[in-house]
Design a protein around this motif. Structure first.
Motif, short mmCIF file in Angstrom:
data_model
loop_
_atom_site.label_atom_id
_atom_site.label_comp_id
_atom_site.label_asym_id
_atom_site.label_seq_id
_atom_site.Cartn_x
_atom_site.Cartn_y
_atom_site.Cartn_z
N ARG A 155 -7.96 -1.33 -6.87
CA ARG A 155 -8.12 -2.16 -8.06
C ARG A 155 -7.09 -3.29 -8.18
O ARG A 155 -7.37 -4.31 -8.80
CB ARG A 155 -8.10 -1.30 -9.32
CG ARG A 155 -9.30 -0.36 -9.40
CD ARG A 155 -9.23 0.57 -10.57
NE ARG A 155 -8.10 1.48 -10.40
CZ ARG A 155 -7.68 2.33 -11.33
NH1 ARG A 155 -8.29 2.38 -12.50
NH2 ARG A 155 -6.67 3.14 -11.10
N LYS A 156 -5.91 -3.12 -7.59
CA LYS A 156 -4.89 -4.18 -7.66
C LYS A 156 -4.87 -5.04 -6.40
O LYS A 156 -4.02 -5.92 -6.27
CB LYS A 156 -3.51 -3.56 -7.89
CG LYS A 156 -3.37 -2.94 -9.27
CD LYS A 156 -1.97 -2.42 -9.49
CE LYS A 156 -1.84 -1.80 -10.87
NZ LYS A 156 -0.50 -1.23 -11.08
N ALA A 157 -5.79 -4.79 -5.50
CA ALA A 157 -5.86 -5.59 -4.27
C ALA A 157 -6.59 -6.91 -4.56
O ALA A 157 -7.47 -6.97 -5.40
CB ALA A 157 -6.59 -4.83 -3.17
N ALA A 158 -6.20 -7.92 -3.83
CA ALA A 158 -6.86 -9.22 -3.94
C ALA A 158 -8.12 -9.22 -3.06
O ALA A 158 -8.30 -8.33 -2.22
CB ALA A 158 -5.91 -10.30 -3.46
N ASP A 168 -7.72 3.58 -4.11
CA ASP A 168 -7.63 2.79 -5.33
C ASP A 168 -7.25 1.36 -4.94
O ASP A 168 -6.09 1.06 -4.65
CB ASP A 168 -6.59 3.39 -6.27
CG ASP A 168 -6.51 2.68 -7.61
OD1 ASP A 168 -7.08 1.56 -7.73
OD2 ASP A 168 -5.87 3.22 -8.52
N ALA A 184 -11.89 -3.51 -8.58
CA ALA A 184 -11.81 -4.09 -9.92
C ALA A 184 -12.96 -5.03 -10.27
O ALA A 184 -13.13 -5.36 -11.44
CB ALA A 184 -10.49 -4.85 -10.06
N VAL A 238 -3.44 3.62 -2.26
CA VAL A 238 -3.35 2.63 -3.32
C VAL A 238 -2.93 1.31 -2.66
O VAL A 238 -1.94 1.28 -1.91
CB VAL A 238 -2.33 3.03 -4.40
CG1 VAL A 238 -2.24 1.96 -5.48
CG2 VAL A 238 -2.69 4.38 -5.01
N THR A 239 -3.70 0.26 -2.91
CA THR A 239 -3.39 -1.04 -2.31
C THR A 239 -3.22 -2.09 -3.39
O THR A 239 -3.71 -1.94 -4.50
CB THR A 239 -4.50 -1.50 -1.34
OG1 THR A 239 -5.68 -1.79 -2.08
CG2 THR A 239 -4.79 -0.45 -0.29
N GLU A 240 -2.51 -3.16 -3.03
CA GLU A 240 -2.36 -4.27 -3.97
C GLU A 240 -2.09 -5.56 -3.22
O GLU A 240 -1.63 -5.54 -2.06
CB GLU A 240 -1.26 -4.01 -4.99
CG GLU A 240 0.12 -3.83 -4.40
CD GLU A 240 1.15 -3.52 -5.47
OE1 GLU A 240 2.04 -4.37 -5.68
OE2 GLU A 240 1.07 -2.44 -6.08
N GLY A 241 -2.42 -6.66 -3.86
CA GLY A 241 -2.10 -7.98 -3.34
C GLY A 241 -2.91 -8.44 -2.14
O GLY A 241 -3.89 -7.81 -1.74
N TYR A 277 0.83 -1.20 0.00
CA TYR A 277 0.00 0.00 0.00
C TYR A 277 0.87 1.25 0.00
O TYR A 277 2.02 1.21 0.42
CB TYR A 277 -0.95 0.03 1.21
CG TYR A 277 -0.26 0.20 2.54
CD1 TYR A 277 0.04 1.47 3.04
CD2 TYR A 277 0.09 -0.89 3.31
CE1 TYR A 277 0.68 1.63 4.26
CE2 TYR A 277 0.72 -0.74 4.52
CZ TYR A 277 1.01 0.51 5.00
OH TYR A 277 1.64 0.67 6.21
#
Length: 124
Positions: free
Chosen positions: A54-57, A52, A87, A16-19, A2
């Motif tokens: 959208r790239k988070a699981a 955002d 997403a 912004v977060t991801e994974g 993040y």
């Protein structure tokens, strides 16, 4: 996992977060978000939030529970609009589980989220 940033001219806190997240990541995120949000409010007044995701699981239940437990504190930091962008419809359902206050909305389109943040179509 993040990033959290603040844009002074637009008074926007961007997340912004991801994974996939662990409980440790969630705890670190919660602490940093509350600290940075409180500092932003003290220095800049009322601000909006654009998350955002959208790239988070799709997150484990324990992570969602931890985010839900953090939200009452986060909602005390700003009463301005909080927009989350995801997403998928499944991610939208999961996000709406913890992001459910009157000043919060979850979107599938980032432009729609930005337009809502800039509009008068929200409380406060």
């Amino acid at each position: 996992m993040y990033t959290i940033s603040f844009d002074v001219p637009s008074k926007t806190l961007t997340i912004v977060t991801e994974g996939f997240w662990s409980i440790a990541t969630t705890a670190a995120f919660s602490a940093e978000l509350l600290a940075r949000g409180t500092a932003a409010r003290l220095y800049h007044g009322r601000f909006v939030v654009l998350a955002d995701l959208r790239k988070a699981a799709i997150q484990p239940l324990k992570v969602v529970d931890a985010l839900e437990a953090m939200m009452p504190k986060a909602l005390k930091v700003t009463s301005a609009p909080i927009a989350a962008v995801v997403a998928s419809h499944l991610a939208k359902l999961q996000t709406e589980r913890y992001l459910k206050a009157a000043n919060c909305r979850t979107f599938l389109d980032i432009d729609a989220a930005r337009a809502w943040l800039a509009s008068d179509d929200h409380p406060g």
